[in-house]
Design a protein around this motif. Structure first.
Motif, PDB file in Angstrom:
ATOM      1  N   ASP B 102       0.810  -1.220   0.000  1.00 29.15           N
ATOM      2  CA  ASP B 102       0.000   0.000   0.000  1.00 29.15           C
ATOM      3  C   ASP B 102       0.844   1.272   0.000  1.00 29.15           C
ATOM      4  O   ASP B 102       0.447   2.278  -0.589  1.00 29.15           O
ATOM      5  CB  ASP B 102      -1.022   0.013   1.136  1.00 29.15           C
ATOM      6  N   ASN B 129      -3.073  -4.610   0.783  1.00 29.84           N
ATOM      7  CA  ASN B 129      -3.416  -3.540   1.715  1.00 29.84           C
ATOM      8  C   ASN B 129      -3.365  -4.090   3.139  1.00 29.84           C
ATOM      9  O   ASN B 129      -4.226  -4.874   3.539  1.00 29.84           O
ATOM     10  CB  ASN B 129      -4.821  -3.012   1.373  1.00 29.84           C
ATOM     11  N   THR B 131      -2.560  -1.748   5.716  1.00 29.70           N
ATOM     12  CA  THR B 131      -2.709  -0.474   6.446  1.00 29.70           C
ATOM     13  C   THR B 131      -1.419   0.065   7.068  1.00 29.70           C
ATOM     14  O   THR B 131      -1.491   0.901   7.963  1.00 29.70           O
ATOM     15  CB  THR B 131      -3.801  -0.545   7.556  1.00 29.70           C
ATOM     16  N   THR B 143      -3.303   3.965   3.530  1.00 34.33           N
ATOM     17  CA  THR B 143      -4.431   3.095   3.866  1.00 34.33           C
ATOM     18  C   THR B 143      -4.664   2.973   5.379  1.00 34.33           C
ATOM     19  O   THR B 143      -5.616   2.318   5.801  1.00 34.33           O
ATOM     20  CB  THR B 143      -4.145   1.692   3.314  1.00 34.33           C
ATOM     21  N   THR B 144      -3.787   3.563   6.186  1.00 36.97           N
ATOM     22  CA  THR B 144      -3.946   3.491   7.649  1.00 36.97           C
ATOM     23  C   THR B 144      -5.302   4.081   8.049  1.00 36.97           C
ATOM     24  O   THR B 144      -5.684   5.155   7.581  1.00 36.97           O
ATOM     25  CB  THR B 144      -2.793   4.265   8.331  1.00 36.97           C
ATOM     26  N   LEU B 145      -6.016   3.352   8.897  1.00 35.02           N
ATOM     27  CA  LEU B 145      -7.384   3.759   9.253  1.00 35.02           C
ATOM     28  C   LEU B 145      -7.369   4.969  10.194  1.00 35.02           C
ATOM     29  O   LEU B 145      -6.406   5.184  10.927  1.00 35.02           O
ATOM     30  CB  LEU B 145      -8.116   2.590   9.920  1.00 35.02           C
ATOM     31  N   ARG B 157      -3.984   7.871  13.783  1.00 31.61           N
ATOM     32  CA  ARG B 157      -4.050   8.741  12.609  1.00 31.61           C
ATOM     33  C   ARG B 157      -5.093   9.832  12.833  1.00 31.61           C
ATOM     34  O   ARG B 157      -6.288   9.545  13.000  1.00 31.61           O
ATOM     35  CB  ARG B 157      -4.425   7.928  11.361  1.00 31.61           C
ATOM     36  N   PRO B 165      -7.741   7.908   4.812  1.00 31.31           N
ATOM     37  CA  PRO B 165      -7.269   6.751   4.030  1.00 31.31           C
ATOM     38  C   PRO B 165      -7.798   6.811   2.594  1.00 31.31           C
ATOM     39  O   PRO B 165      -8.827   7.434   2.333  1.00 31.31           O
ATOM     40  CB  PRO B 165      -7.886   5.548   4.757  1.00 31.31           C
TER      41      PRO B 165
END
Lengths: 371, 260
Positions: B102, B129, B131, B143-145, B157, B165
């Protein structure tokens, strides 16, 4: 073959086509764009690969991928675009792949302008990308020479599994000159034993530039360096003019070497025993030849369209055994032959003050001219 | 004690030909191994092994070429779709795929993936993916939530300062050049079977010259998430699958007709 009038960029493109280029990947940038445009029409009509990439970064990586298959592939760009390609050039060199780049140099730094310059000499000749690698760099002075060297570029790239750069500039790329195109070479049908083109009937192959073990990486670096020694030994090309009885030499490459020739001719008409040394391979640099001439000559004058980048290589090659002077224009300014002639007269008069670095002396003289 | 009939044993499970006989360097529980195996099984089934050229990327899967038993090249970070374009354009009859994480695909390589997709390059992209940036030790990825802690988002985040994301499959599926863009998950047998079917479909798309295909695979990274493999799979199911729904985002009508 018949002679025809062609623009430098288009002549180079057609030369590459005739040399058997199977894939071209590029991005528009002045003063190189005609090469891309020419290829966009020519390559598809021959059933060969053409992609206008989304950036120079992508273009050089398309070249990287296509080069992995062992096919003849190339890209072209101009200074700011070539800066973006440095990542790919380093990877291509680290993977030992043959690939050809045409760099039609323009004025800089930054966005600069679209006028001819030679300011990317250090970037191309002395690296640019990360790590240690060398490219074979050919510097043509005419449209015809661009054609001839374009064809040779592919052969050299394959012979040494090396990156080859055709280092030209906006003037040679844009000018029209009578020229003769080479005959068509047949497309390659046999591919090298390292090519990743599908493992039908053989073991798999991997192409990568990673070596997590520093000792293994160093072995690779030694191999690259020893190959470079061979290239330095075998592939130096240089053209000399009026050097048989010369007491002084002008040293210039590419279009600057060409305009220096006009100045040399004019100086000869005045009875000055001056000649011209024009390196065609600026990498490998004609060190031995310059060293030999340095023993016979009274002084050398290096002329470039930059701040004296090849000058450092001339000083290094001649090992301070004779006075070296420098004259350059920067930022896309092309010197007139008369400016060079004036410098030749000054050098030929003798009694040069050689204290300090030639570049500093040049800067002082230019300041006196209000620059 | 149960008596086993060794003589009449039937082999029901073995290493696919398209995988080498090597132990991977992936962490225990990592789903890269599952993804590799599914790709290898499909290439075996389609008899494509000796026709295929893979493009590895930069990230944990940089060494994927060691585990697949066919030609492979290794791309600079993010540029795999450009390399794949170069290969496919000069060798249009070969099967070409990229295998990217990702950070590689959705951050540094966003331009390359978007333009390979929009050109409709006849290649297949596997997008893992999980994350985070696994190889460099678990930094924040595109892609980190929201709220997810990583080594570069230690307080979770914060979308106000670190943005949102990217739902990559949805984004890529908007491009007219794409033919088959789906998201699958590697969290349980049912989803893994669905993933394999999608991988088969993607290669069928490429075989038929129908253009660009991409499969996003929801994956786990127990090491950098600081979880056991089992709790990581649970986290994938509860957190990732709600933010990144499994589904078919682009199925060109010509692809819908493919039967295998």
């Amino acid at each position: 073959m018949t002679r025809q009038l062609m623009k430098g960029n288009e002549a180079v493109a057609e030369a590459a086509v005739r040399a058997g280029v199977a894939g071209y990947f590029g991005y528009p940038i002045t003063p190189q764009t005609e090469l891309l445009e020419y290829m966009s029409k020519r390559m598809p009509e021959l059933g060969r690969a053409f992609v206008q990439a989304e950036s120079e970064l992508a273009a050089i990586n398309m070249v990287y991928g296509a080069a992995c298959t062992g096919q003849r592939v190339m890209t072209s760009s101009s200074s700011p675009g070539v800066s973006l390609m440095m990542e790919g050039l380093s990877y291509i060199s680290g993977t030992e792949l043959p690939a050809v780049l045409v760099d039609v140099m323009r004025g800089g730094p930054g966005l600069g302008n679209i006028a001819p310059a030679q300011a990317d000499y250090n970037q191309i000749v002395h690296g640019g990308g990360h790590g240690e690698y060398h490219a074979i760099v050919l510097a043509p002075a005419t449209v015809q020479e661009s054609i001839d060297l374009m064809v040779d570029s592919f052969d050299l790239a394959e012979q040494y599994q090396s990156l080859v750069v055709l280092l030209t500039d906006g003037s040679i790329g844009q000018m029209m000159e009578p020229c003769e195109l080479p005959a068509f070479k047949p497309m390659k049908t046999e591919f090298p034993t390292w090519a990743t083109n599908g493992a039908e009937g053989r073991k798999k192959r991997i192409l990568t530039s990673i070596n997590l073990d520093p000792n293994a990486q160093e072995v690779e670096n030694f191999r690259l360096m020893r190959r470079w020694q061979q290239i330095e030994e075998n592939e130096v090309r240089v053209k000399t003019y009026f050097m048989e009885d010369a007491k002084f030499a002008v040293v210039g490459f590419g279009s600057c070497g060409r305009l220096a020739l006009s100045a040399v001719r004019a100086a000869r008409a005045e009875g000055i025993a001056v000649g011209l040394i024009r390196p065609i391979t600026v990498s490998p640099f004609p060190k031995k030849l310059l060293k030999e001439f340095s023993r016979k000559l009274e002084s050398m004058l290096v002329v470039e369209m930059n701040n004296g980048q090849m000058l450092d290589d001339v000083i290094s090659a001649t090992e301070n055994s004779l006075p070296v002077e420098f004259y350059g224009r920067m930022g896309g300014v092309v010197p007139f032959p008369d400016e060079v002639l004036e410098e030749i007269r000054r050098v030929a008069k003798g009694g040069l003050d050689t204290t300090g670095h030639p570049r500093d002396r040049w800067l002082t003289r230019m300041a006196e001219k209000g620059l | 004690m149960t008596e086993y009939d060794v003589e009449n044993e039937v082999l029901v499970y073995e290493r696919p030909d398209s995988l080498t006989d090597l132990n991977t360097h992936y962490c225990p529980g990592c789903t890269h191994g599952v993804a590799h195996r599914l790709i290898a099984e499909v290439l075996d089934e389609m008899n494509l092994k000796s026709n295929t050229i893979g493009v590895a990327s930069v990230g944990c899967s940089v060494f994927a070429y060691n585990y697949f038993d066919f030609d492979f090249v290794q791309s600079p970070h993010g540029r795999a779709p450009a390399l794949a374009t170069g290969i496919k354009r000069v060798l249009p009859n070969r099967t070409v795929f990229t295998y990217q994480g990702d950070g590689d695909l959705a951050s540094i390589g966003m331009a390359e993936i978007i333009h390979a997709a929009t050109r409709g390059e006849n290649i297949t992209v596997f997008f893992i993916n999980n994350t985070n940036y696994g190889m460099t030790g678990g930094q924040m990825a595109p892609t980190t939530l929201p709220g997810q802690k990583t080594t570069s988002s230690p307080n979770g985040r914060d979308v106000e300062s670190q943005g949102y994301p990217i739902r990559t499959a949805e984004l890529i599926s908007q491009l007219d050049g794409t033919s088959y863009v789906v998201r699958r998950s590697l969290n349980d047998p049912k989803n893994i079977r669905m993933a394999k079917k999608a991988i088969r479909t993607a290669f069928e798309v490429q075989q038929r010259g129908l253009g660009f295909s991409m499969i996003e695979l929801l994956s786990i990274c127990p090491t950098n998430w600081g979880m056991t493999p089992v709790s990581a799979l649970k986290w994938l199911e509860e957190k990732m699958m709600t933010y990144y729904p499994v589904g078919d985002y682009k199925v060109h009508p010509a692809v819908a007709e493919i039967k295998f």
